[in-house]
Design a protein around this motif. Structure first.
Motif, PDB file in Angstrom:
ATOM      1  N   LEU A 155       0.818  -1.209   0.000  1.00 11.89           N
ATOM      2  CA  LEU A 155       0.000   0.000   0.000  1.00 11.89           C
ATOM      3  C   LEU A 155       0.851   1.258   0.000  1.00 11.89           C
ATOM      4  CD1 LEU A 155      -2.880  -0.971   2.478  1.00 11.89           C
ATOM      5  CD2 LEU A 155      -3.007  -0.772  -0.008  1.00 11.89           C
ATOM      6  N   LEU A 156       1.993   1.218   0.689  1.00 12.62           N
ATOM      7  CA  LEU A 156       2.873   2.390   0.733  1.00 12.62           C
ATOM      8  C   LEU A 156       3.448   2.689  -0.649  1.00 12.62           C
ATOM      9  CD1 LEU A 156       4.825   1.826   4.085  1.00 12.62           C
ATOM     10  CD2 LEU A 156       2.895   3.354   3.658  1.00 12.62           C
ATOM     11  N   ASN A 157       3.807   1.653  -1.392  1.00 11.90           N
ATOM     12  CA  ASN A 157       4.315   1.850  -2.749  1.00 11.90           C
ATOM     13  C   ASN A 157       3.248   2.433  -3.663  1.00 11.90           C
ATOM     14  OD1 ASN A 157       6.939   1.049  -2.357  1.00 11.90           O
ATOM     15  ND2 ASN A 157       6.647  -1.024  -3.111  1.00 11.90           N
ATOM     16  N   ILE A 158       2.026   1.929  -3.539  1.00 17.56           N
ATOM     17  CA  ILE A 158       0.922   2.436  -4.352  1.00 17.56           C
ATOM     18  C   ILE A 158       0.692   3.919  -4.055  1.00 17.56           C
ATOM     19  CG2 ILE A 158      -1.577   2.303  -4.719  1.00 17.56           C
ATOM     20  CD1 ILE A 158      -1.327  -0.733  -4.275  1.00 17.56           C
ATOM     21  N   ALA A 159       0.606   4.266  -2.768  1.00 20.44           N
ATOM     22  CA  ALA A 159       0.374   5.664  -2.382  1.00 20.44           C
ATOM     23  C   ALA A 159       1.548   6.546  -2.801  1.00 20.44           C
ATOM     24  CB  ALA A 159       0.152   5.752  -0.874  1.00 20.44           C
TER      25      ALA A 159
END
Length: 269
Positions: free
Chosen positions: A233-237
């Protein structure tokens, strides 16, 4: 005499009042000036922090891209070479084997050939040069075709509008973002259907990726991602932020997940 004394009192009151008002105005001026300076300082700190975070994110993405390029080249050069040697050896064994062993060896050769194709496809998907040449849309469609070939998912894809190319660096980021979303579907969703809608307009690019999987608690997932430094999720954001995209993730446990992206085109026009 009494009238003169009264005038002096009034004059004294007026002067005193004027002096008090002057100091009140002066204090008010300095107070608001100080508040303005404090606000400007806070804004400067926020801008510096945002600039620093963007620099860190840019460096992180560049390192990741460099790593993926290196893996892609290793797959193409070394793994492909080893698989080719295996295939050559199998051909030699097949020529000398008995008739009852040949079907198994032929099947193994077919599997090796399939492995070679998968390695080549994976190498291409990791190589940023291929992404820049082919463009985001074509690469996304290739990823969806790979997903459909597994026969585990029913993939529905629809594209509307005339394709708009972004700068190559941002197309790579957008493609990696989509890879991350699709990877999360494969790893975590238990889905059987994936729906992708891509819309190009004069103002923005809209992308919707939805699955019919088990869903998740978005608030809890975001908290755990920060605590455990989970990269999904951190990479996506992070990638969405890097290309100034508006990201919305909607998911309810038991009801699938929908990811919406809005990429403004005003800065490219």
């Amino acid at each position: 005499m009494q009238e003169s004394s009264s005038q002096e009192v009034i004059l004294t009151i007026l002067v005193s009042t004027s002096i008090i008002l002057f100091f009140v105005c002066l204090l008010t001026y300095f107070f608001f000036r100080q508040q303005k300076k404090r606000f400007q300082h806070q804004q400067e700190v926020l801008e510096l922090r945002e600039s620093f975070n963007r620099t860190i994110l840019q460096s992180k993405l560049e390192i990741q891209e460099h790593t993926l390029d290196h893996i892609a080249k290793e797959l193409h050069a070394n793994f492909s070479h080893l698989i080719s040697l295996i295939n050559i050896n199998l051909s030699a064994i097949l020529a000398q084997s008995s008739s009852d062993m040949r079907p198994q060896i032929s099947e193994t050769k077919a599997l090796v050939k399939e492995l070679m194709n998968e390695v080549k496809t994976l190498s291409v998907s990791l190589n940023s040069e291929h992404i820049m040449q082919a463009g985001f849309v074509r690469k996304l469609e290739n990823e969806l075709q790979r997903l459909a070939k597994t026969t585990r998912y029913k993939v529905n894809y629809e594209k509307k509008g005339e394709t708009v190319r972004l700068p190559s660096g941002e197309e790579i980021v957008l493609y990696r973002l989509c890879q991350e979303i699709l990877n999360n579907i494969v790893k975590h969703s238990d889905a059987t259907e994936v729906n992708v809608d891509l819309l190009f307009t004069n103002k923005n690019i809209s992308l919707r990726i939805a699955d019919n999987g088990k869903g998740f608690d978005t608030t809890l997932a975001a908290t755990q991602a920060m605590e455990k430094e989970s990269t999904g999720l951190l990479n996506i954001a992070g990638r969405a932020q890097h290309i100034d995209a508006q990201l919305k993730i909607h998911s309810i446990p038991g009801s699938g997940t929908t990811v919406n992206l809005e990429i403004p085109l005003n800065k490219y026009l």
